[in-house]
Scaffold this active site. Structure first.
Site, PDB file in Angstrom:
ATOM      1  N   SER A  63       0.821  -1.213   0.000  1.00 55.88           N
ATOM      2  CA  SER A  63       0.000   0.000   0.000  1.00 55.88           C
ATOM      3  C   SER A  63       0.856   1.263   0.000  1.00 55.88           C
ATOM      4  O   SER A  63       2.024   1.250   0.407  1.00 55.88           O
ATOM      5  CB  SER A  63      -0.908   0.028   1.226  1.00 55.88           C
ATOM      6  OG  SER A  63      -1.637  -1.169   1.318  1.00 55.88           O
TER       7      SER A  63
HETATM    8  N1  SAH Z   1      -1.022  -4.922   3.862  1.00 52.76           N
HETATM    9  C1  SAH Z   1      -0.174  -5.274   2.753  1.00 52.76           C
HETATM   10  C2  SAH Z   1      -0.777  -4.927   1.399  1.00 52.76           C
HETATM   11  C3  SAH Z   1      -1.960  -5.735   1.111  1.00 52.76           C
HETATM   12  S1  SAH Z   1      -2.347  -6.040  -0.588  1.00 52.76           S
HETATM   13  C4  SAH Z   1       1.213  -4.646   2.870  1.00 52.76           C
HETATM   14  O1  SAH Z   1       1.467  -3.908   3.823  1.00 52.76           O
HETATM   15  O2  SAH Z   1       2.044  -4.935   2.014  1.00 52.76           O
HETATM   16  C5  SAH Z   1      -3.702  -7.117  -0.245  1.00 52.76           C
HETATM   17  C6  SAH Z   1      -3.297  -8.495   0.193  1.00 52.76           C
HETATM   18  O3  SAH Z   1      -4.488  -9.158   0.600  1.00 52.76           O
HETATM   19  C7  SAH Z   1      -2.701  -9.324  -0.934  1.00 52.76           C
HETATM   20  O4  SAH Z   1      -1.476  -9.844  -0.537  1.00 52.76           O
HETATM   21  C8  SAH Z   1      -3.727 -10.413  -1.139  1.00 52.76           C
HETATM   22  O5  SAH Z   1      -3.180 -11.655  -1.532  1.00 52.76           O
HETATM   23  C9  SAH Z   1      -4.386 -10.511   0.220  1.00 52.76           C
HETATM   24  N2  SAH Z   1      -5.720 -11.103   0.235  1.00 52.76           N
HETATM   25  C10 SAH Z   1      -6.704 -10.960  -0.688  1.00 52.76           C
HETATM   26  N3  SAH Z   1      -7.791 -11.674  -0.328  1.00 52.76           N
HETATM   27  C11 SAH Z   1      -7.490 -12.281   0.847  1.00 52.76           C
HETATM   28  C12 SAH Z   1      -8.190 -13.164   1.707  1.00 52.76           C
HETATM   29  N4  SAH Z   1      -9.432 -13.575   1.437  1.00 52.76           N
HETATM   30  N5  SAH Z   1      -7.564 -13.585   2.831  1.00 52.76           N
HETATM   31  C13 SAH Z   1      -6.304 -13.209   3.116  1.00 52.76           C
HETATM   32  N6  SAH Z   1      -5.590 -12.380   2.342  1.00 52.76           N
HETATM   33  C14 SAH Z   1      -6.166 -11.906   1.208  1.00 52.76           C
END
Ligand code: SAH
Length: 216
Positions: A63
């Site tokens: 992010s």
């Molecule tokens: N917080 C992260 C950025 C998140 S991007 C950071 O600091 O880098 C969103 C993430 O959510 C991705 O890695 C994606 O694979 C994950 N994601 C999407 N759907 C999900 C689910 N149902 N359960 C767990 N993780 C999920």
């Protein structure tokens, strides 16, 4: 903490966060201390302190720093809090949370991302973070409740099964809206009387997808 970046870049980083309205000193200090360059792909290290999201493995993103700082500020963290994050991704948001909260459980649906995030967090000494391979849209029954919940992937709606894990006095923050385009950052607070909902700002997150990913 380790830092390879030019000092001016870090000063600009702080300045941008302040200018955009982040005022919580503990949050600003934490943003300064956590080395974002260790959470991005090697090729992107140069640009790690620009205020933009960046691509990571598995087609996901780390992010934008402002959004990380803003969501963290909204959580009003205390050292006693148990925090759940959905969407570990690079592990960067979890590293920020770990310095302000008591315990952090972060969930990720890609094994590759979970493993990389876990290794980085261990290396940085974030011993109060657990990284779990699981589906945040269908949480395992045995986890929670939590004082704070932060969702970092876009949800079309908030699953009851997730909101149920929020303690009385707890705060949940999540991007809610269509998978393509813009979502609204929503803050839920649970009181004895029930749930209060507040819409904050518009954001863009990658979608929350069901199930643990089949590929790595
Ligand atoms: N917080 C992260 C950025 C998140 S991007 C950071 O600091 O880098 C969103 C993430 O959510 C991705 O890695 C994606 O694979 C994950 N994601 C999407 N759907 C999900 C689910 N149902 N359960 C767990 N993780 C999920």
């Amino acid at each position: 903490m380790t830092s390879h970046q030019h000092p001016t870049e870090k000063m600009m980083f702080q300045l941008t966060l302040r200018r955009r309205g982040i005022s919580d000193q503990a949050v600003l200090r934490t943003m300064e201390e956590v080395p974002r360059e260790l959470f991005v792909d090697e090729a992107d290290r140069e640009g790690a302190y620009r205020d933009t999201a960046l691509p990571i493995a598995c087609g996901q993103t780390i992010s934008q720093p402002f959004v990380v700082a803003y969501m963290t500020e909204q959580l009003q963290l205390q050292k006693k809090h148990r925090v759940l994050e959905i969407g570990a991704g690079s592990g960067y948001q979890a590293a920020v949370l770990s310095r302000l909260a008591g315990q952090v459980l972060t969930i990720e649906r890609y094994r590759k991302l979970a493993d990389t995030a876990r290794a980085r967090l261990e290396k940085l000494g974030c011993h109060n973070v657990e990284v779990m391979l699981a589906d945040g849209l269908n949480l395992p029954a045995n986890i929670g409740p939590f004082d704070r919940i932060i969702v970092t992937a876009a949800m079309e709606q908030l699953p009851e099964n997730l909101v149920d894990r929020l303690e009385v006095g707890g705060i949940l923050i999540a991007p809610v809206g269509p998978h393509q385009g813009v979502q609204t950052l929503v803050r839920l607070t649970r009181t004895e009387a029930g749930i209060n909902r507040k819409e904050l700002v518009e954001v863009r997150f990658v979608p929350a997808l069901p199930g643990v990913a089949r590929e790595l």
